[in-house]
Structure formats: C-alpha cells, structure tokens
Design a protein around this motif. Structure first.
Motif, PDB file in Angstrom:
ATOM      1  N   ASP A  58      -9.162  -2.422  -3.396  1.00 33.41           N
ATOM      2  CA  ASP A  58      -9.882  -1.601  -4.372  1.00 33.41           C
ATOM      3  C   ASP A  58      -9.187  -1.658  -5.730  1.00 33.41           C
ATOM      4  OD1 ASP A  58     -11.816  -0.589  -2.524  1.00 33.41           O
ATOM      5  OD2 ASP A  58     -10.304   0.802  -1.769  1.00 33.41           O
ATOM      6  N   LEU A  59      -7.864  -1.795  -5.698  1.00 33.68           N
ATOM      7  CA  LEU A  59      -7.053  -1.799  -6.904  1.00 33.68           C
ATOM      8  C   LEU A  59      -5.992  -2.885  -6.779  1.00 33.68           C
ATOM      9  CD1 LEU A  59      -6.066  -0.472  -9.587  1.00 33.68           C
ATOM     10  CD2 LEU A  59      -4.723   1.102  -8.164  1.00 33.68           C
ATOM     11  N   VAL A  60      -5.862  -3.709  -7.803  1.00 37.78           N
ATOM     12  CA  VAL A  60      -4.833  -4.752  -7.858  1.00 37.78           C
ATOM     13  C   VAL A  60      -3.914  -4.404  -9.020  1.00 37.78           C
ATOM     14  CG1 VAL A  60      -4.356  -7.197  -8.260  1.00 37.78           C
ATOM     15  CG2 VAL A  60      -6.342  -6.519  -6.886  1.00 37.78           C
ATOM     16  N   LEU A  61      -2.640  -4.157  -8.708  1.00 34.75           N
ATOM     17  CA  LEU A  61      -1.638  -3.858  -9.723  1.00 34.75           C
ATOM     18  C   LEU A  61      -0.746  -5.072  -9.893  1.00 34.75           C
ATOM     19  CD1 LEU A  61      -0.668  -0.242  -8.581  1.00 34.75           C
ATOM     20  CD2 LEU A  61      -2.148  -0.889 -10.492  1.00 34.75           C
ATOM     21  N   GLY A  62      -0.673  -5.582 -11.104  1.00 39.56           N
ATOM     22  CA  GLY A  62       0.156  -6.743 -11.396  1.00 39.56           C
ATOM     23  C   GLY A  62       1.335  -6.374 -12.274  1.00 39.56           C
ATOM     24  N   MET A  63       2.442  -7.092 -12.101  1.00 40.95           N
ATOM     25  CA  MET A  63       3.615  -6.839 -12.940  1.00 40.95           C
ATOM     26  C   MET A  63       3.429  -7.423 -14.336  1.00 40.95           C
ATOM     27  SD  MET A  63       6.950  -7.168 -10.446  1.00 40.95           S
ATOM     28  CE  MET A  63       6.969  -8.938 -10.544  1.00 40.95           C
ATOM     29  N   THR A  64       2.707  -8.544 -14.423  1.00 42.12           N
ATOM     30  CA  THR A  64       2.516  -9.213 -15.719  1.00 42.12           C
ATOM     31  C   THR A  64       1.035  -9.525 -15.929  1.00 42.12           C
ATOM     32  OG1 THR A  64       2.712 -11.465 -14.878  1.00 42.12           O
ATOM     33  CG2 THR A  64       4.788 -10.344 -15.453  1.00 42.12           C
ATOM     34  N   GLN A  65       0.687  -9.814 -17.159  1.00 42.12           N
ATOM     35  CA  GLN A  65      -0.686 -10.220 -17.448  1.00 42.12           C
ATOM     36  C   GLN A  65      -1.002 -11.536 -16.760  1.00 42.12           C
ATOM     37  OE1 GLN A  65      -3.004  -8.260 -19.088  1.00 42.12           O
ATOM     38  NE2 GLN A  65      -4.364  -9.779 -18.164  1.00 42.12           N
ATOM     39  N   GLU A  66      -0.008 -12.411 -16.645  1.00 43.21           N
ATOM     40  CA  GLU A  66      -0.221 -13.667 -15.923  1.00 43.21           C
ATOM     41  C   GLU A  66      -0.620 -13.397 -14.476  1.00 43.21           C
ATOM     42  OE1 GLU A  66       2.039 -17.793 -14.582  1.00 43.21           O
ATOM     43  OE2 GLU A  66       3.243 -16.039 -15.120  1.00 43.21           O
ATOM     44  N   HIS A  67       0.049 -12.445 -13.837  1.00 43.72           N
ATOM     45  CA  HIS A  67      -0.298 -12.081 -12.456  1.00 43.72           C
ATOM     46  C   HIS A  67      -1.755 -11.630 -12.379  1.00 43.72           C
ATOM     47  CE1 HIS A  67       4.202 -11.058 -11.561  1.00 43.72           C
ATOM     48  NE2 HIS A  67       3.950 -12.350 -11.421  1.00 43.72           N
ATOM     49  N   LEU A  68      -2.150 -10.769 -13.318  1.00 43.18           N
ATOM     50  CA  LEU A  68      -3.533 -10.285 -13.318  1.00 43.18           C
ATOM     51  C   LEU A  68      -4.519 -11.402 -13.612  1.00 43.18           C
ATOM     52  CD1 LEU A  68      -3.266  -6.819 -15.096  1.00 43.18           C
ATOM     53  CD2 LEU A  68      -3.439  -7.318 -12.657  1.00 43.18           C
ATOM     54  N   ASP A  69      -4.189 -12.274 -14.566  1.00 46.00           N
ATOM     55  CA  ASP A  69      -5.086 -13.379 -14.905  1.00 46.00           C
ATOM     56  C   ASP A  69      -5.334 -14.286 -13.703  1.00 46.00           C
ATOM     57  OD1 ASP A  69      -5.257 -12.413 -17.489  1.00 46.00           O
ATOM     58  OD2 ASP A  69      -3.840 -13.875 -18.319  1.00 46.00           O
ATOM     59  N   VAL A  70      -4.280 -14.585 -12.946  1.00 46.34           N
ATOM     60  CA  VAL A  70      -4.430 -15.417 -11.747  1.00 46.34           C
ATOM     61  C   VAL A  70      -5.310 -14.704 -10.724  1.00 46.34           C
ATOM     62  CG1 VAL A  70      -3.194 -16.411  -9.773  1.00 46.34           C
ATOM     63  CG2 VAL A  70      -2.298 -16.728 -12.083  1.00 46.34           C
ATOM     64  N   TYR A  76      -8.481  -4.286 -11.743  1.00 42.57           N
ATOM     65  CA  TYR A  76      -7.227  -4.985 -12.047  1.00 42.57           C
ATOM     66  C   TYR A  76      -6.499  -4.243 -13.164  1.00 42.57           C
ATOM     67  CZ  TYR A  76      -9.533  -8.847  -9.592  1.00 42.57           C
ATOM     68  OH  TYR A  76     -10.175  -9.623  -8.652  1.00 42.57           O
ATOM     69  N   GLN A  77      -5.230  -3.892 -12.923  1.00 43.15           N
ATOM     70  CA  GLN A  77      -4.442  -3.180 -13.927  1.00 43.15           C
ATOM     71  C   GLN A  77      -2.982  -3.617 -13.869  1.00 43.15           C
ATOM     72  OE1 GLN A  77      -4.830   1.002 -13.053  1.00 43.15           O
ATOM     73  NE2 GLN A  77      -6.911   1.110 -13.853  1.00 43.15           N
ATOM     74  N   LEU A  78      -2.316  -3.481 -15.013  1.00 39.99           N
ATOM     75  CA  LEU A  78      -0.871  -3.672 -15.042  1.00 39.99           C
ATOM     76  C   LEU A  78      -0.212  -2.479 -14.363  1.00 39.99           C
ATOM     77  CD1 LEU A  78      -0.242  -4.987 -18.662  1.00 39.99           C
ATOM     78  CD2 LEU A  78       0.138  -6.249 -16.538  1.00 39.99           C
ATOM     79  N   LEU A  79       0.760  -2.732 -13.535  1.00 39.63           N
ATOM     80  CA  LEU A  79       1.475  -1.675 -12.830  1.00 39.63           C
ATOM     81  C   LEU A  79       2.120  -0.693 -13.804  1.00 39.63           C
ATOM     82  CD1 LEU A  79       2.654  -0.427 -10.235  1.00 39.63           C
ATOM     83  CD2 LEU A  79       4.473  -2.114 -10.359  1.00 39.63           C
TER      84      LEU A  79
END
Length: 125
Positions: free
Chosen positions: A59-71, A87-90
């Motif tokens: 339901d929610l994807v938390l990424g450490m970096t924008q690159e993580h989210l972009d992938v 999708y959000q930055l942690l």
C-alpha cells in the motif's frame, strides 16, 4: 529493524524490506549486522531485490532516496493506478544516504536516523 519496531509496538502492520541493487539470498552486510547487533537486534535474514509482486502487495513504498523511488515507480508502472502503492521518501522531503559500500559509520548514521523516522512513519499507518 522496522519489523522489530512494529513487533515491539504490537502494531498490525506487515512490512517487507527490499533493495534495488540487492540480489536475492545475498547475506546481510557485515556493517549492517554489527550495527544491528550493537542495538541488540538479532537479524538472521538475507537480501531481497524489489520485485513487481512486492509493489502489487504494498500500500505504501518508502524509499531512502529518490533513485530508490524512481526504480520502484518504473517497475510498478504496469500496476493498475486505482490500487497501486503510494510512493514516498522515508525522510519526507529529504534523502537518506544509502550506506552500501560506505563503511560502518554510514550504517550507524542511518540506524540513528531510522530510530527517529520509523516510529513517526510506521506509527502513522
């Protein structure tokens, strides 16, 4: 670490931790294990790469970096938009340094930041 926090707080939240460069079954880095051991977290898992089925589950994807989210966003582009994950930055608007190949101090720094961020993010779910 997030799974341990959720367990201690007795929250009804399912969590998966995935990497964009991780290979399935790779051992956890020595630096990560040292930091977790120091925090008395007994981790015995292996790495898992982010897959489409993870995004379909989330339901929610938390990424450490924008690159993580972009992938993750690119990988999940084929999912139906009406129920795909958010999708959000942690760290909200900030990126966290990915400690991979950056030494023990970077892993400790990330752990310290996650100690503050995880209760805020996971407690709001």
């Amino acid at each position: 670490m997030s799974k341990q926090w959720v367990k201690l707080q007795k929250l009804n939240v399912d969590i998966k931790s995935r990497g964009i460069r991780a290979k399935f079954g790779e051992p956890t880095t020595k630096e990560a294990l040292l930091v977790l051991s120091k925090a008395q977290i007994n981790w015995q898992g292996t790495s898992s790469q982010l897959l489409l089925e993870d995004l379909d589950w989330a339901d929610l994807v938390l990424g450490m970096t924008q690159e993580h989210l972009d992938v993750a966003i690119e990988l999940g582009a084929g999912l139906r938009q009406d129920y795909g994950p958010l999708y959000q930055l942690l760290a909200y608007q900030d990126e966290l340094v990915d400690p991979l190949n950056c030494g023990l101090a970077r892993y400790q720094e990330l752990y310290d930041k996650l100690q503050v961020l995880l209760p805020k993010r996971l407690g709001a779910i």
